[in-house]
Design an enzyme around this catalytic site. Sequence first.
Site, short mmCIF file in Angstrom:
data_model
loop_
_atom_site.label_atom_id
_atom_site.label_comp_id
_atom_site.label_asym_id
_atom_site.label_seq_id
_atom_site.Cartn_x
_atom_site.Cartn_y
_atom_site.Cartn_z
N SER A 105 -15.35 -10.92 -37.67
CA SER A 105 -16.06 -9.72 -37.23
C SER A 105 -16.82 -10.00 -35.95
O SER A 105 -17.71 -10.87 -35.93
CB SER A 105 -17.03 -9.24 -38.31
N HIS A 155 -11.86 -8.00 -36.48
CA HIS A 155 -12.53 -6.92 -37.19
C HIS A 155 -13.64 -6.36 -36.32
O HIS A 155 -14.47 -7.10 -35.79
CB HIS A 155 -13.11 -7.44 -38.51
N ASP A 213 -16.67 -3.74 -36.24
CA ASP A 213 -17.60 -2.93 -37.03
C ASP A 213 -18.28 -1.90 -36.12
O ASP A 213 -19.17 -2.24 -35.34
CB ASP A 213 -18.66 -3.82 -37.68
N MET A 265 -20.76 1.08 -35.77
CA MET A 265 -21.90 1.65 -36.49
C MET A 265 -22.61 2.66 -35.60
O MET A 265 -22.78 2.43 -34.39
CB MET A 265 -22.88 0.55 -36.89
N HIS A 313 -13.35 -0.72 -38.23
CA HIS A 313 -14.06 -0.28 -39.42
C HIS A 313 -15.14 0.71 -38.99
O HIS A 313 -16.15 0.33 -38.41
CB HIS A 313 -14.66 -1.52 -40.11
N MET A 366 -18.08 2.79 -39.55
CA MET A 366 -19.26 3.07 -40.38
C MET A 366 -20.05 4.17 -39.68
O MET A 366 -21.15 3.95 -39.15
CB MET A 366 -20.08 1.80 -40.57
N MET A 410 -16.87 -3.28 -49.89
CA MET A 410 -18.04 -3.84 -49.24
C MET A 410 -18.76 -4.75 -50.24
O MET A 410 -19.14 -4.32 -51.34
CB MET A 410 -18.98 -2.74 -48.78
N ASP A 457 -15.73 -7.46 -47.18
CA ASP A 457 -16.57 -7.54 -45.98
C ASP A 457 -18.03 -7.67 -46.41
O ASP A 457 -18.56 -6.78 -47.07
CB ASP A 457 -16.37 -6.27 -45.15
#
Length: 214
Positions: free
Chosen positions: A7, A32, A34, A36, A65, A67, A136, A175
């Site tokens: 990540s 990966h 993330d 957000m 991913h 979020m 998660m 994750d």
Amino acid sequence: MSIIAPSILSANFATLADEIKDVERAGADWIHIDVMDGHFVPTLTFGPLVISAVRPATKLVFDVHLMIERPELHIASYVAAGADRITIHAEACVHLHRVIHQIKEAGLPVGVALNPATPINVLENVLDDLDMVLIMTVNPGFGGQQFIPQSLHKIRQLRALLESRGLGDMPIQVDGGINATTAKLVREAGADVFVAGNAVFTEQDRGAAISALR
């Protein structure tokens, strides 16, 4: 065989492209990412412009991913930025089935992520449409958190459900708090795709760190 997806949340953002190249040389399978938004989770990270900027750095899979709230408004932007796979949160989608098919119609594999307190039965009516489920193993929003042990039961539940539905080949991604010790536990529980941030990016020998996760 396990898939290791470092990540970039734990990478040095000042040299992000070089960080990605380094973990590729070290043996990473996916990258990966993330994303957000500061709403669905407290932290604000990066968006499509950063992804498109580092896309030329590697040919590895960009595992994005999301979020974020209302991901359906942003799918096209992440596809255009270079995402190879997109995972959305069940908790962030009012119309989960619709968003899943929006991603599939864009030609990308789709995953659905579940927060620690979300039961797997929310996937019952969409499971056949998925390419991956992300469990998660921490509450999303911050790197460096401690692995939640109850996640192991949830992974086992999901693996049993997939087998019972004839979906035994579907990967389970994990994750949060993944390191050499917890990777062994989640693998035994039925997971196959391991997201690891600090366990890779804070190590001097990233090749050894990735090997330790397999």
